[in-house]
Design a protein around this motif. Structure first.
Motif, PDB file in Angstrom:
ATOM      1  N   LEU A  32      11.639 -13.514  -1.111  1.00 46.84           N
ATOM      2  CA  LEU A  32      12.138 -14.266   0.040  1.00 46.84           C
ATOM      3  C   LEU A  32      12.035 -13.447   1.319  1.00 46.84           C
ATOM      4  N   THR A  33      12.347 -12.171   1.252  1.00 45.32           N
ATOM      5  CA  THR A  33      12.337 -11.336   2.455  1.00 45.32           C
ATOM      6  C   THR A  33      10.956 -10.783   2.779  1.00 45.32           C
ATOM      7  N   ARG A  34      10.169 -10.440   1.784  1.00 45.62           N
ATOM      8  CA  ARG A  34       8.887  -9.774   2.051  1.00 45.62           C
ATOM      9  C   ARG A  34       7.812 -10.720   2.566  1.00 45.62           C
ATOM     10  N   LYS A  35       7.956 -12.004   2.343  1.00 50.81           N
ATOM     11  CA  LYS A  35       6.887 -12.923   2.745  1.00 50.81           C
ATOM     12  C   LYS A  35       6.648 -12.914   4.245  1.00 50.81           C
ATOM     13  N   TYR A  36       7.628 -12.444   5.017  1.00 48.07           N
ATOM     14  CA  TYR A  36       7.490 -12.456   6.465  1.00 48.07           C
ATOM     15  C   TYR A  36       6.741 -11.251   7.011  1.00 48.07           C
ATOM     16  N   TYR A  37       6.600 -10.202   6.230  1.00 46.11           N
ATOM     17  CA  TYR A  37       5.927  -9.041   6.810  1.00 46.11           C
ATOM     18  C   TYR A  37       4.901  -8.368   5.907  1.00 46.11           C
ATOM     19  N   LEU A  38       4.675  -8.866   4.705  1.00 42.74           N
ATOM     20  CA  LEU A  38       3.581  -8.334   3.883  1.00 42.74           C
ATOM     21  C   LEU A  38       2.340  -9.190   4.146  1.00 42.74           C
ATOM     22  N   LEU A  39       1.734  -8.938   5.291  1.00 41.58           N
ATOM     23  CA  LEU A  39       0.633  -9.776   5.764  1.00 41.58           C
ATOM     24  C   LEU A  39      -0.646  -9.508   4.986  1.00 41.58           C
ATOM     25  N   GLY A  40      -1.447 -10.569   4.819  1.00 38.84           N
ATOM     26  CA  GLY A  40      -2.765 -10.436   4.221  1.00 38.84           C
ATOM     27  C   GLY A  40      -2.817 -10.562   2.716  1.00 38.84           C
ATOM     28  N   ARG A  41      -1.653 -10.692   2.067  1.00 41.36           N
ATOM     29  CA  ARG A  41      -1.661 -10.786   0.605  1.00 41.36           C
ATOM     30  C   ARG A  41      -2.359 -12.052   0.127  1.00 41.36           C
ATOM     31  N   ASP A  42      -1.972 -13.180   0.680  1.00 39.63           N
ATOM     32  CA  ASP A  42      -2.478 -14.454   0.162  1.00 39.63           C
ATOM     33  C   ASP A  42      -3.982 -14.604   0.381  1.00 39.63           C
ATOM     34  N   SER A  43      -4.461 -14.201   1.551  1.00 40.50           N
ATOM     35  CA  SER A  43      -5.901 -14.313   1.798  1.00 40.50           C
ATOM     36  C   SER A  43      -6.678 -13.351   0.910  1.00 40.50           C
ATOM     37  N   THR A  44      -6.102 -12.187   0.625  1.00 42.01           N
ATOM     38  CA  THR A  44      -6.755 -11.248  -0.295  1.00 42.01           C
ATOM     39  C   THR A  44      -6.893 -11.865  -1.676  1.00 42.01           C
ATOM     40  N   GLY A 210      -4.056  -8.080  11.899  1.00 39.30           N
ATOM     41  CA  GLY A 210      -2.970  -8.044  12.872  1.00 39.30           C
ATOM     42  C   GLY A 210      -2.941  -6.782  13.699  1.00 39.30           C
ATOM     43  N   ARG A 211      -4.125  -6.421  14.280  1.00 37.38           N
ATOM     44  CA  ARG A 211      -4.225  -5.250  15.162  1.00 37.38           C
ATOM     45  C   ARG A 211      -3.795  -3.964  14.468  1.00 37.38           C
ATOM     46  N   GLY A 212      -4.131  -3.886  13.189  1.00 40.17           N
ATOM     47  CA  GLY A 212      -3.835  -2.684  12.433  1.00 40.17           C
ATOM     48  C   GLY A 212      -2.486  -2.680  11.758  1.00 40.17           C
ATOM     49  N   TYR A 213      -1.759  -3.782  11.877  1.00 40.21           N
ATOM     50  CA  TYR A 213      -0.482  -3.875  11.152  1.00 40.21           C
ATOM     51  C   TYR A 213      -0.720  -3.626   9.671  1.00 40.21           C
ATOM     52  N   ALA A 214      -1.803  -4.228   9.169  1.00 40.30           N
ATOM     53  CA  ALA A 214      -2.202  -4.022   7.771  1.00 40.30           C
ATOM     54  C   ALA A 214      -3.690  -3.732   7.720  1.00 40.30           C
ATOM     55  N   TRP A 215      -4.109  -3.095   6.636  1.00 44.85           N
ATOM     56  CA  TRP A 215      -5.518  -2.868   6.340  1.00 44.85           C
ATOM     57  C   TRP A 215      -5.844  -3.555   5.023  1.00 44.85           C
ATOM     58  N   ARG A 216      -7.044  -4.116   4.976  1.00 45.37           N
ATOM     59  CA  ARG A 216      -7.510  -4.775   3.749  1.00 45.37           C
ATOM     60  C   ARG A 216      -8.869  -4.203   3.389  1.00 45.37           C
ATOM     61  N   ALA A 217      -9.060  -3.914   2.119  1.00 51.21           N
ATOM     62  CA  ALA A 217     -10.302  -3.266   1.692  1.00 51.21           C
ATOM     63  C   ALA A 217     -10.714  -3.758   0.315  1.00 51.21           C
ATOM     64  N   ALA A 218     -12.005  -3.652   0.041  1.00 52.06           N
ATOM     65  CA  ALA A 218     -12.527  -3.952  -1.291  1.00 52.06           C
ATOM     66  C   ALA A 218     -13.659  -2.989  -1.604  1.00 52.06           C
ATOM     67  N   ILE A 219     -13.607  -2.383  -2.769  1.00 53.43           N
ATOM     68  CA  ILE A 219     -14.725  -1.601  -3.298  1.00 53.43           C
ATOM     69  C   ILE A 219     -15.417  -2.474  -4.333  1.00 53.43           C
ATOM     70  N   ILE A 220     -16.664  -2.771  -4.093  1.00 52.70           N
ATOM     71  CA  ILE A 220     -17.426  -3.683  -4.934  1.00 52.70           C
ATOM     72  C   ILE A 220     -18.483  -2.861  -5.668  1.00 52.70           C
ATOM     73  N   SER A 221     -18.266  -2.661  -6.943  1.00 50.64           N
ATOM     74  CA  SER A 221     -19.175  -1.824  -7.729  1.00 50.64           C
ATOM     75  C   SER A 221     -20.418  -2.619  -8.113  1.00 50.64           C
ATOM     76  N   ARG A 222     -21.464  -1.888  -8.437  1.00 55.14           N
ATOM     77  CA  ARG A 222     -22.737  -2.510  -8.823  1.00 55.14           C
ATOM     78  C   ARG A 222     -22.796  -2.647 -10.343  1.00 55.14           C
ATOM     79  N   ARG A 223     -23.505  -3.632 -10.783  1.00 58.09           N
ATOM     80  CA  ARG A 223     -23.708  -3.789 -12.219  1.00 58.09           C
ATOM     81  C   ARG A 223     -24.706  -2.749 -12.709  1.00 58.09           C
ATOM     82  N   SER A 224     -24.402  -2.149 -13.838  1.00 57.63           N
ATOM     83  CA  SER A 224     -25.303  -1.108 -14.367  1.00 57.63           C
ATOM     84  C   SER A 224     -26.485  -1.760 -15.075  1.00 57.63           C
TER      85      SER A 224
END
Length: 224
Positions: A32-44, A210-224
């Motif tokens: 209930l409390t974190r949904k207001y400031y843990l930005l970017g979770r849902d889109s991730t 959000g201007r650096g409020y949060a960072w979002r990243a993905a490491i996408i490995s290659r198929r061997s």
């Protein structure tokens, strides 16, 4: 056990006790409390692009809130979650109590887990959402997650950034407030992920929210 192993186990137990103590009561109002400031979770989560029947592990799964959303978007996925806090996993089991699909939740150390503990050879996707900033040995958590990926798998991370585009006074106030909850935004996150991606000939996607409020990243490995 060696002295180094004993010290590592001691630090792990200390961190587990700290998290259990903090979340023993907070877990009841956490979502209930974190949904207001843990930005970017849902889109991730929406952009995990899980294949049909694929496997998803959330490291630091907490109350299971993110797992429930992942199940909504990817109903055929096999879900797994680990957390060092037994208290949080009590809430995670309750989140899925009325659902037909129940993830496999385990109390585990984010820095020292293997897929075999979950009965699989690897995971197609691993999600770490606002957890690295609370894991003391966060770089080892990244190592363990990358090692647990299947060929062609992806590690997705969203967490607090350095608030680099926000007014200095607000940034200072926010970081002081986060410290009260044992949260330390990882200044070197991008550099660490770039080194990991280069070492493994993988692709890194990194963006600011959000201007650096949060960072979002993905490491996408290659198929061997």
């Amino acid at each position: 056990m060696s002295k180094a192993g004993t010290e590592t186990a001691g630090k792990r137990d200390q961190h587990a006790n700290l998290m259990d103590g903090m979340y023993r009561y907070q877990r009841h109002i956490y979502d209930l409390t974190r949904k207001y400031y843990l930005l970017g979770r849902d889109s991730t989560i929406r952009n995990l692009d899980l294949p049909d029947g694929g496997t998803l592990l959330e490291v630091g799964c907490g109350t299971g809130r993110n797992m429930a959303l992942a199940h909504k978007h990817f109903p055929s996925a096999k879900l797994f979650g680990l957390d060092i806090s037994q208290e949080m996993l009590i809430s995670a089991h309750r989140t899925f109590a009325a659902k037909a699909t129940i993830p496999e939740f385990r109390v585990a150390d984010a820095t020292a887990f293997t897929p075999r503990e979950f009965g699989v050879s690897g995971f197609d996707r691993i999600l770490i959402s606002y957890a690295l900033s609370m894991i003391p040995d966060w770089e080892r958590a990244i190592d363990a997650s990358i090692a647990a990926l299947n060929p062609g798998g992806q590690l997705h991370i969203v967490d607090f950034g350095q608030q680099e585009g926000l007014p200095p006074r607000f940034r200072s106030m926010l970081q002081s407030w986060l410290a009260k909850f044992h949260v330390t935004p990882r200044r070197d996150l991008r550099e660490v992920l770039e080194a990991q991606a280069n070492e493994r000939n993988a692709r890194l996607v990194f963006e600011s929210v959000g201007r650096g409020y949060a960072w979002r990243a993905a490491i996408i490995s290659r198929r061997s």
